[in-house]
Motif scaffolding. Structure first.
Motif, PDB file in Angstrom:
ATOM      1  N   UNK A  96      76.572  62.090  36.351  1.00 57.36           N
ATOM      2  CA  UNK A  96      77.612  63.044  35.973  1.00 57.36           C
ATOM      3  C   UNK A  96      77.757  63.008  34.465  1.00 57.36           C
ATOM      4  N   UNK A  97      77.728  64.180  33.837  1.00 59.06           N
ATOM      5  CA  UNK A  97      77.872  64.285  32.393  1.00 59.06           C
ATOM      6  C   UNK A  97      78.970  65.296  32.071  1.00 59.06           C
ATOM      7  N   UNK A  98      80.001  64.826  31.380  1.00 60.24           N
ATOM      8  CA  UNK A  98      81.123  65.668  30.978  1.00 60.24           C
ATOM      9  C   UNK A  98      81.251  65.634  29.467  1.00 60.24           C
ATOM     10  N   UNK A  99      81.764  66.711  28.861  1.00 57.88           N
ATOM     11  CA  UNK A  99      82.018  66.702  27.424  1.00 57.88           C
ATOM     12  C   UNK A  99      81.185  67.708  26.672  1.00 57.88           C
ATOM     13  N   UNK A 100      80.476  67.224  25.638  1.00 59.08           N
ATOM     14  CA  UNK A 100      79.624  68.071  24.805  1.00 59.08           C
ATOM     15  C   UNK A 100      78.232  67.470  24.728  1.00 59.08           C
ATOM     16  N   UNK A 101      77.225  68.341  24.819  1.00 61.05           N
ATOM     17  CA  UNK A 101      75.838  67.897  24.780  1.00 61.05           C
ATOM     18  C   UNK A 101      75.082  68.701  23.730  1.00 61.05           C
ATOM     19  N   UNK A 102      74.347  67.985  22.878  1.00 58.86           N
ATOM     20  CA  UNK A 102      73.425  68.606  21.940  1.00 58.86           C
ATOM     21  C   UNK A 102      72.110  67.860  22.104  1.00 58.86           C
ATOM     22  N   UNK A 103      71.043  68.587  22.451  1.00 55.37           N
ATOM     23  CA  UNK A 103      69.770  67.926  22.713  1.00 55.37           C
ATOM     24  C   UNK A 103      68.609  68.859  22.411  1.00 55.37           C
ATOM     25  N   UNK A 104      67.415  68.285  22.414  1.00 56.10           N
ATOM     26  CA  UNK A 104      66.198  69.089  22.254  1.00 56.10           C
ATOM     27  C   UNK A 104      65.764  69.615  23.613  1.00 56.10           C
ATOM     28  N   UNK A 105      65.640  68.706  24.590  1.00 56.35           N
ATOM     29  CA  UNK A 105      65.226  69.077  25.946  1.00 56.35           C
ATOM     30  C   UNK A 105      66.247  68.546  26.936  1.00 56.35           C
ATOM     31  N   UNK A 106      66.465  69.299  28.011  1.00 56.22           N
ATOM     32  CA  UNK A 106      67.454  68.926  29.021  1.00 56.22           C
ATOM     33  C   UNK A 106      66.836  69.046  30.401  1.00 56.22           C
ATOM     34  N   UNK A 107      66.992  67.987  31.215  1.00 57.93           N
ATOM     35  CA  UNK A 107      66.521  67.988  32.595  1.00 57.93           C
ATOM     36  C   UNK A 107      67.699  67.562  33.465  1.00 57.93           C
ATOM     37  N   UNK A 108      68.024  68.387  34.455  1.00 57.23           N
ATOM     38  CA  UNK A 108      69.080  68.042  35.405  1.00 57.23           C
ATOM     39  C   UNK A 108      68.466  68.082  36.799  1.00 57.23           C
ATOM     40  N   UNK A 109      68.422  66.931  37.457  1.00 61.18           N
ATOM     41  CA  UNK A 109      67.892  66.875  38.815  1.00 61.18           C
ATOM     42  C   UNK A 109      68.864  67.532  39.780  1.00 61.18           C
ATOM     43  N   UNK A 110      68.357  68.007  40.909  1.00 68.42           N
ATOM     44  CA  UNK A 110      69.207  68.568  41.954  1.00 68.42           C
ATOM     45  C   UNK A 110      70.232  67.522  42.366  1.00 68.42           C
ATOM     46  N   UNK A 111      71.499  67.915  42.359  1.00 72.32           N
ATOM     47  CA  UNK A 111      72.573  66.990  42.701  1.00 72.32           C
ATOM     48  C   UNK A 111      73.253  66.395  41.484  1.00 72.32           C
ATOM     49  N   UNK A 112      72.595  66.439  40.334  1.00 77.83           N
ATOM     50  CA  UNK A 112      73.200  65.955  39.093  1.00 77.83           C
ATOM     51  C   UNK A 112      74.304  66.908  38.651  1.00 77.83           C
ATOM     52  N   UNK A 113      75.344  66.363  38.030  1.00 82.13           N
ATOM     53  CA  UNK A 113      76.479  67.179  37.610  1.00 82.13           C
ATOM     54  C   UNK A 113      76.517  67.252  36.091  1.00 82.13           C
ATOM     55  N   UNK A 114      76.492  68.472  35.585  1.00 83.23           N
ATOM     56  CA  UNK A 114      76.610  68.731  34.152  1.00 83.23           C
ATOM     57  C   UNK A 114      77.774  69.688  33.968  1.00 83.23           C
ATOM     58  N   UNK A 115      78.872  69.186  33.436  1.00 85.99           N
ATOM     59  CA  UNK A 115      80.051  69.995  33.183  1.00 85.99           C
ATOM     60  C   UNK A 115      80.409  69.779  31.723  1.00 85.99           C
TER      61      UNK A 115
END
Length: 125
Positions: A96-115
């Motif tokens: 689970x990732x909450x808040x602010x994200x700054x990245x070059x590449x992003x991978x979110x697996x099925x079931x992962x939470x990105x808010x």
């Protein structure tokens, strides 16, 4: 490990060398403040504050409430804060990732939470 034929000294990586670049904040440990390091950091406990490093892994049982500036990050547990990743951010199915994200590449697996507010930067013109 092998011995050099000419000098008789041992050559190659040793078990001691292999662990030089691995740090673990284990379950049951809480760090309040700033964590800075090189190599791989595995967080199984809790970090409150700031994290700076090369390769940070938040294990399924880990929790980070911090600002982070890292080269690579894998989230299998919980992250709340601001992340700056110069490389790849991976959010596993258990993460689970909450808040602010700054990245070059992003991978979110099925079931992962990105808010989070997300900005993916590229070096392409």
């Amino acid at each position: 490990i092998r011995r050099c034929h000419e000098t008789g000294k041992r050559e190659g990586a040793t078990v001691k060398d292999a662990h030089k670049k691995l740090s673990i904040i284990d379950e049951g440990f809480t760090v309040d403040g700033e964590v800075v390091g090189k190599g791989r950091l595995v967080i199984k406990g809790t970090v409150n504050g700031a994290v700076t490093g090369d390769n940070v892994v938040i294990a399924e049982e880990g929790a980070v409430h911090a600002n982070a500036h890292v080269n690579e990050m894998t989230i299998g547990g919980f992250f709340d804060g601001k992340i700056e990743v110069t490389g790849t951010l991976v959010i596993l199915a258990t993460g689970t990732c909450l808040g602010e994200v700054q990245c070059k590449d992003l991978v979110v697996e099925a079931g992962g939470i990105l808010n989070a507010a997300v900005a993916c930067k590229t070096s392409k013109p």
